[in-house]
Design a protein around this motif. Sequence first.
Motif, short mmCIF file in Angstrom:
data_model
loop_
_atom_site.label_atom_id
_atom_site.label_comp_id
_atom_site.label_asym_id
_atom_site.label_seq_id
_atom_site.Cartn_x
_atom_site.Cartn_y
_atom_site.Cartn_z
N THR A 1 0.85 -1.14 -0.18
CA THR A 1 -0.07 0.08 0.10
C THR A 1 0.83 1.29 0.02
OG1 THR A 1 -1.53 -1.19 1.52
CG2 THR A 1 -2.12 0.91 1.11
N ALA A 2 1.93 1.29 0.86
CA ALA A 2 2.75 2.28 0.93
C ALA A 2 3.48 2.57 -0.47
CB ALA A 2 3.65 1.91 2.09
N THR A 3 3.87 1.66 -1.07
CA THR A 3 4.60 1.90 -2.42
C THR A 3 3.67 2.43 -3.21
OG1 THR A 3 5.79 -0.36 -1.98
CG2 THR A 3 5.68 0.35 -4.15
N LEU A 4 2.50 2.10 -3.46
CA LEU A 4 1.38 2.53 -4.34
C LEU A 4 0.99 3.86 -3.83
CD1 LEU A 4 -0.98 -0.18 -4.63
CD2 LEU A 4 0.69 0.52 -6.44
N ALA A 5 0.93 4.16 -2.62
CA ALA A 5 0.81 5.66 -2.38
C ALA A 5 1.99 6.45 -2.71
CB ALA A 5 0.60 5.80 -0.83
N ASP A 6 3.01 5.97 -2.53
CA ASP A 6 4.31 6.73 -2.81
C ASP A 6 4.31 6.91 -4.49
OD1 ASP A 6 4.86 6.66 -0.31
OD2 ASP A 6 6.45 5.26 -0.46
N GLU A 7 3.94 5.93 -5.16
CA GLU A 7 3.94 6.12 -6.70
C GLU A 7 2.81 7.14 -7.17
OE1 GLU A 7 3.33 2.56 -8.34
OE2 GLU A 7 5.49 1.78 -7.87
N ALA A 8 1.84 7.30 -6.23
CA ALA A 8 0.82 8.32 -6.38
C ALA A 8 1.49 9.60 -6.37
CB ALA A 8 -0.47 8.05 -6.11
N ASP A 9 2.16 9.75 -5.39
CA ASP A 9 2.61 11.09 -4.94
C ASP A 9 3.39 11.50 -5.84
OD1 ASP A 9 1.16 11.54 -2.59
OD2 ASP A 9 2.82 10.47 -1.30
N GLU A 10 4.33 10.69 -6.55
CA GLU A 10 5.52 11.00 -7.59
C GLU A 10 4.81 11.23 -8.71
OE1 GLU A 10 8.03 7.48 -7.81
OE2 GLU A 10 8.62 7.79 -5.87
N ALA A 11 3.62 11.00 -8.84
CA ALA A 11 3.01 11.35 -10.36
C ALA A 11 2.64 12.57 -10.35
CB ALA A 11 1.83 10.26 -10.36
N ASP A 12 2.40 13.07 -8.82
CA ASP A 12 2.10 14.55 -8.75
C ASP A 12 0.92 15.17 -9.27
OD1 ASP A 12 2.95 16.65 -7.05
OD2 ASP A 12 4.49 17.10 -8.32
N ILE A 13 -0.21 14.47 -9.39
CA ILE A 13 -1.49 14.91 -10.17
C ILE A 13 -1.93 16.21 -9.53
CG2 ILE A 13 -3.64 14.31 -10.88
CD1 ILE A 13 -2.74 11.21 -10.14
N ASP A 14 -1.98 16.96 -10.59
CA ASP A 14 -2.66 18.36 -10.26
C ASP A 14 -4.29 18.04 -9.68
OD1 ASP A 14 -3.79 20.90 -10.22
OD2 ASP A 14 -2.94 21.46 -12.14
N PRO A 15 -4.44 18.53 -8.50
CA PRO A 15 -5.84 18.43 -8.07
C PRO A 15 -6.78 18.79 -9.00
CG PRO A 15 -4.48 19.60 -6.46
CD PRO A 15 -3.58 19.50 -7.64
N ALA A 16 -6.74 19.85 -9.73
CA ALA A 16 -7.63 20.09 -10.90
C ALA A 16 -7.77 19.14 -11.92
CB ALA A 16 -7.23 21.69 -11.48
N ASP A 17 -6.85 18.30 -11.86
CA ASP A 17 -7.21 16.99 -13.17
C ASP A 17 -7.96 15.72 -12.45
OD1 ASP A 17 -5.62 18.42 -14.70
OD2 ASP A 17 -3.91 17.62 -14.50
N ARG B 1 -9.58 12.72 -14.04
CA ARG B 1 -10.79 13.20 -15.23
C ARG B 1 -10.37 12.31 -16.37
NH1 ARG B 1 -13.68 18.18 -14.51
NH2 ARG B 1 -12.76 19.38 -12.51
N GLY B 2 -11.38 11.93 -16.96
CA GLY B 2 -11.15 10.99 -18.25
C GLY B 2 -10.99 9.46 -17.93
N LEU C 1 -15.30 17.17 -5.31
CA LEU C 1 -16.18 16.56 -6.55
C LEU C 1 -16.08 17.36 -7.69
CD1 LEU C 1 -17.72 13.92 -6.69
CD2 LEU C 1 -19.81 15.00 -6.18
N LEU C 2 -15.32 17.13 -8.62
CA LEU C 2 -15.25 18.00 -10.05
C LEU C 2 -14.42 19.41 -9.49
CD1 LEU C 2 -18.56 17.33 -12.02
CD2 LEU C 2 -16.05 16.48 -12.47
#
Length: 338
Positions: free
Chosen positions: A4-20, A47-48, A81-82
């Motif tokens: 779980t930690a690994t996956l969470a870290d990966e999500a952080d690294e992806a650094d998704i813009d909250p607007a997306d 999104r998408g 939400l959106l």
Amino acid sequence: MTETATLADEADEADIDPADLAIATTGLTKRFGHQTAVNGIDLAVPRGSVFGFLGPNGSGKTTTIRVLLGLAAATGGSARLLGHDVPTELAQALPRVGALIEGPAFYPFLSGADNLRRLDSADRYADPATRDQRVARALERVGLTHAAKKKARAYSLGMKQRLGIAAALLTPRDLLVLDEPTNGLDPQGTREVRSLIRAVAAEGTTVFVSSHLLAEVAQICTHAAVMHVGSLVAQGSLDDLRGTGARVVRITTPDGDLCRVELARLGLEATGPVGEVTEPTTDEVAVEAPLADDGPAAEDIVAALVRAGVRVRSFDVDRPSLEDRFVALTGEGFDVAR
Ligand SMILES: Nc1ncnc2c1ncn2[C@@H]1O[C@H](COP(=O)(O)OP(=O)(O)OP(=O)(O)O)[C@@H](O)[C@H]1O
Ligand SMILES: [Mg+2]
């Protein structure tokens, strides 16, 4: 837990813009008395995407969706939400969100079409002049045109489920939230819902779809999250989720012992059911070994085995299936359709 930690870290690294993100939650929590139904989850739904919200019965999927749509109040954490805060800015988001939640309620004495007209007229953003067209189009999309005039009480469970999806699709949406949309549907109906989801997604609508049946939605999802007793145990793109499992080499051969020795020489330790007879009428065995990304290439393994005199009947390099991964993550069997 480390996974779980690994996956969470990966999500952080992806650094998704909250607007997306179509849906974003931080530490979202919902308690019923002493029971924690949703336990501090951080959801990130791009999104998408077609996002599979997966988990066994009672893992907190419906509760999460109810909170996201403002039908229940969170005990803690926050949700957007959106891009709009839930619940303070919900009114701005909801016109662009279609939703189907467990057991949609319809007036039994009204026809399917009249139920949709009623719902459409309750939508203050919907133009009354084009109501009939919207209703006809929505019924057509879910394959209920033939039953438009039938009273809802005469609808089968599957037909009611489709009517619920039609209601969610009355107007174009940026986000469609479907809670177990295939509940009560036969295999044909399930296929139809899948293709409907694909069509809606192709128009650019984000689809957030919950299911306790992994196989029913996995094939149409681009992303998924897995719930287990109220907690999010994995989340990410399907490729990420699959990719985190080590590759394995699977070999079927009548020369199991020799194969094992040769694999060991290549630095691969056979962990699979070595010695297990796969075909009672032959001496064949299935040999399985994990393969590191920097390990020998598949073709070199086959060449080495053949050189050593191992008769290779079949050879396969594969990631563990999503199902294998999810069973490993939730520590229990996942209901599997079929
Ligand atoms: N209104 C409520 N009052 C008390 N407990 C509730 C309420 N709603 C849900 N729960 C509990 O919260 C937990 C999560 O339920 P939820 O319906 O969110 O699960 P689910 O993942 O949607 O399951 P399913 O796959 O069966 O639909 C369950 O233990 C359930 O009993
Ligand atoms: Mg549910």
